[in-house]
Structure formats: C-alpha cells, structure tokens
Design an enzyme around this catalytic site. Sequence first.
Site, PDB file in Angstrom:
ATOM      1  N   HIS A 150       0.853  -1.191   0.000  1.00  0.00           N
ATOM      2  CA  HIS A 150       0.000   0.000   0.000  1.00  0.00           C
ATOM      3  C   HIS A 150       0.884   1.234   0.000  1.00  0.00           C
ATOM      4  O   HIS A 150       0.737   2.109  -0.850  1.00  0.00           O
ATOM      5  CB  HIS A 150      -0.919  -0.027   1.220  1.00  0.00           C
ATOM      6  CG  HIS A 150      -1.879   1.121   1.274  1.00  0.00           C
ATOM      7  ND1 HIS A 150      -2.943   1.162   2.149  1.00  0.00           N
ATOM      8  CD2 HIS A 150      -1.944   2.289   0.574  1.00  0.00           C
ATOM      9  CE1 HIS A 150      -3.616   2.283   1.981  1.00  0.00           C
ATOM     10  NE2 HIS A 150      -3.025   2.993   1.039  1.00  0.00           N
ATOM     11  N   HIS A 196       2.453  11.028   0.775  1.00  0.00           N
ATOM     12  CA  HIS A 196       3.442  10.565   1.748  1.00  0.00           C
ATOM     13  C   HIS A 196       4.887  10.777   1.286  1.00  0.00           C
ATOM     14  O   HIS A 196       5.732  11.235   2.054  1.00  0.00           O
ATOM     15  CB  HIS A 196       3.220   9.078   2.043  1.00  0.00           C
ATOM     16  CG  HIS A 196       1.858   8.754   2.539  1.00  0.00           C
ATOM     17  ND1 HIS A 196       1.428   9.072   3.813  1.00  0.00           N
ATOM     18  CD2 HIS A 196       0.807   8.137   1.937  1.00  0.00           C
ATOM     19  CE1 HIS A 196       0.173   8.663   3.976  1.00  0.00           C
ATOM     20  NE2 HIS A 196      -0.219   8.094   2.849  1.00  0.00           N
ATOM     21  N   GLU A 229       0.404   7.806  -3.339  1.00  0.00           N
ATOM     22  CA  GLU A 229       1.386   7.585  -2.280  1.00  0.00           C
ATOM     23  C   GLU A 229       2.536   8.576  -2.384  1.00  0.00           C
ATOM     24  O   GLU A 229       3.037   9.075  -1.370  1.00  0.00           O
ATOM     25  CB  GLU A 229       1.903   6.148  -2.335  1.00  0.00           C
ATOM     26  CG  GLU A 229       0.854   5.103  -1.996  1.00  0.00           C
ATOM     27  CD  GLU A 229       0.268   5.301  -0.612  1.00  0.00           C
ATOM     28  OE1 GLU A 229       1.025   5.264   0.373  1.00  0.00           O
ATOM     29  OE2 GLU A 229      -0.957   5.523  -0.510  1.00  0.00           O
TER      30      GLU A 229
END
Length: 233
Positions: A86, A132, A128
Amino acid sequence: MALTLLALAPATALAQAPACTIPDRISVPRMEQPRRGEPVRKPPVTGYLLAMSWSPQHCAGVRNPKGARDRFQCSGENGKFGWVLHGLWPESDTRDYPQWCRPARIVPQPVLRRHLCMTPSVQLLQHEWAKHGTCMSPNPAAYFRAAQILYRAVRFPDMTALASHPQTAGRIRTAFAKVNPGISEPMIAVTVDREGWLKEVRLCLGARMRPQRCKPFQAGAHDSRRVRIRPLR
C-alpha cells in the site's frame, strides 16, 4: 531521507510474490492534491509505517474487477496478487502524521513501470508519492526505491494455511513474526474491515527505518479480534 533500512530477511526470501506482467502501455495517473479540508502537515518525522495490503480482500470489494481503476490488480489478466505494498508512510509522535509536504508532479512512466508489480495501480502510486513520499524525498524514484527495498525484505507466512481456518489478529501477528527474524509481535499491526476481513499488515519502523514497537495509535486490531482471510484464488 534516512536510508538505513530494516534488517529483515534477504530479498531473495520474498514469499507471495505476484506473477506479474506489465503491458506495453500503462495509463498516466491524474494529479493528486489534498481533498477539501485535508491539511498540509509537516511535523518532524520520527518513524515510518510499511503498509501491506491483502489483495484478494481489496478485489473482493471492487465494483468492477475489469474497470479501468482496478483492472491491473483484480482482473487476473496481469497475474494474481497476494500481498502488495500500500505504501511507506512517514510518521510522527502523534496521529497527525506528515502529509502533502510538497507539490507533486506526475510520477515518471519509468518509475511507475518499475514499481507497478509492487503496488499494482498507477493511481495509487501517484497518490502515495503525493501524500506521503513528498514528506520524505524530493525525488519519487528515491522514495519508491526505499519502499521497494523494505517490501522485498519482508517474508510472508503461508496465507493458504491461515485462510483455511478462522484467525485472530494476535495469531496473524505471530505468524508474521515467526517467519521474519528480528521482528516481534508488538512491531506488527493488523487491520480489518467492519466485517472482520483481513485488510492490511503494517510494520512499525523507527526513524532509521529499523523495526520498533508500534505506538498505541498504530497498533491496529486487538490480539483477540477474530479475523477472516480471503483465500488467494
């Protein structure tokens, strides 16, 4: 970005690796930005989470396995996926983890192709990176390379055996700890959906990306929580 990566099993010991084939052409993801009301946060990074999703559970919940969004992961046309990454998430000492730290351009196609078998969605890779990765590096290739090294170091237990019987979150943690020397149960978090199906396993890492005990807000399901596991078909 700290690159003293966790000392788990060697990369050659990876289990549940997807039999993945990448098509000649892959789609270009759309830009990702914070949703309305979702703040930019830049607290000090004090650790990381390596979040791995159980692909059969994700695919069981999608509306159309052959739709554009989920086709690569769920149609079976490009391989069968078990555990996939993930994301690698920077963490702080509170629930208010870093996010959306820099404006994010589209991840280059060579980088997407290199990591699509690890995270089988170009849009998720873009997400992502934007949410992040920009809090860890100015370079998407470096961010995904670090995530790949960590992901490839993880050994996975026999999921067919685990799926054949009802489990608890505690037993799943124990199964992961058993096959990963140097990892203990308190370093592992298990997440489930509302019906008790296994969604993810997360490894808690310190500031130098070495395994550490999960903080209370990272701990996931309680040991006694009953868990069902979708079999890999």
